[in-house]
Design an enzyme around this catalytic site. Structure first.
Site, PDB file in Angstrom:
ATOM      1  N   PHE A   2      -2.997 -20.784   1.248  1.00 12.70           N
ATOM      2  CA  PHE A   2      -2.468 -21.457   3.084  1.00 12.70           C
ATOM      3  C   PHE A   2      -4.030 -21.710   3.377  1.00 12.70           C
ATOM      4  CE2 PHE A   2      -0.086 -17.047   1.848  1.00 12.70           C
ATOM      5  CZ  PHE A   2       0.809 -17.750   2.857  1.00 12.70           C
ATOM      6  N   SER A  40       6.700 -16.966  -0.109  1.00 11.51           N
ATOM      7  CA  SER A  40       5.388 -16.418   0.653  1.00 11.51           C
ATOM      8  C   SER A  40       5.489 -17.420   2.011  1.00 11.51           C
ATOM      9  CB  SER A  40       4.452 -16.801  -0.682  1.00 11.51           C
ATOM     10  OG  SER A  40       3.860 -15.435  -1.501  1.00 11.51           O
ATOM     11  N   THR A  49       6.874 -11.408   1.202  1.00  8.79           N
ATOM     12  CA  THR A  49       7.324 -11.990   0.568  1.00  8.79           C
ATOM     13  C   THR A  49       9.049 -12.005   1.139  1.00  8.79           C
ATOM     14  OG1 THR A  49       6.241 -12.013  -1.812  1.00  8.79           O
ATOM     15  CG2 THR A  49       8.561 -11.945  -1.528  1.00  8.79           C
ATOM     16  N   HIS A 106      -4.916 -12.686   1.678  1.00  7.90           N
ATOM     17  CA  HIS A 106      -4.859 -11.169   1.477  1.00  7.90           C
ATOM     18  C   HIS A 106      -5.919 -11.165   2.111  1.00  7.90           C
ATOM     19  CE1 HIS A 106      -3.611 -12.780  -3.066  1.00  7.90           C
ATOM     20  NE2 HIS A 106      -3.151 -12.545  -2.193  1.00  7.90           N
ATOM     21  N   THR A 151     -13.958 -21.946  13.279  1.00  7.54           N
ATOM     22  CA  THR A 151     -14.993 -22.164  12.139  1.00  7.54           C
ATOM     23  C   THR A 151     -16.110 -21.184  13.479  1.00  7.54           C
ATOM     24  OG1 THR A 151     -14.800 -25.082  12.020  1.00  7.54           O
ATOM     25  CG2 THR A 151     -16.957 -24.027  12.523  1.00  7.54           C
TER      26      THR A 151
END
Length: 203
Positions: A2, A40, A49, A106, A151
């Protein structure tokens, strides 16, 4: 993979708890025709999923995902309730613009909001990260918080800050406008920072 650029704010409509797995139904504005079973989707930064797709008469789409025991233990997914808004991002496709930074979905841990300060046009959030993850967070580096690529402005010990612009705070764009002190958010550190630290340890 992503990018941390949120493409929809979905809403949890139902949760079915089956033994040690949660089946979660999420309402979105995604086009059902573009979602495949097994796809995903990052849900508040957690890669989950798709196991079923249900096009709605109003043109929206409801899809189901399953959260396994480890996900429920390490994230806030187990605390989600029906009606909760969550940031959504579809998986990166070859040729897509990389507008944020590389995000795996993750989650590494949870960061806690310790302050929220309105600064005219921007809002400063200060977070406290677990000590084991703080060493991967650097000033001007990137982090993913609830799936949003942000950021880092400064780092002091286990604490760090980010500045959000009005666009990001809009409820139509992300869930950040509703975030408050003591909320816990999903934290994924920059993969490059992790690799650099690993190489440094090995040298």
């Amino acid at each position: 993979m992503f990018t941390g650029i949120i493409s929809d704010v979905g809403k949890v409509t139902a949760i079915e708890r089956r033994n040690d797995v949660n089946r979660i139904t999420i309402d979105s504005r995604y086009d059902a025709a573009t979602i495949d079973i097994g796809a995903s989707i990052a849900c508040a930064g957690v890669c989950l999923t798709v196991i079923s797709i249900d096009p709605q008469p109003n043109g929206r789409t409801r899809f189901d995902v399953e959260a396994a025991p480890e996900t429920l233990a390490l994230t806030e997914v187990g605390n989600w309730q029906a009606g909760e808004a969550i940031n959504l991002e579809r998986a990166l496709k070859l040729g897509d613009e990389l507008g944020g930074h590389m995000v795996s979905g993750h989650v590494d841990g949870l960061a806690t909001i310790v302050s929220r300060e309105e600064l005219g046009e921007t809002t400063r959030f200060v977070f406290e990260a677990p000590a084991s993850l703080a060493r991967f967070i650097a000033t001007k580096g990137s982090v993913a918080l609830d799936g949003t690529s942000l950021t880092v402005n400064w780092v002091e010990g286990n604490r760090f800050s980010v500045l959000l612009i009005p666009h990001t705070l809009s409820p139509d764009v992300t869930t950040w406008g509703a975030r408050k002190v003591d909320d816990r958010v999903h934290l994924e550190v920059d993969q490059m920072a992790r690799y650099v630290a690993r190489l440094t340890e090995a040298s």
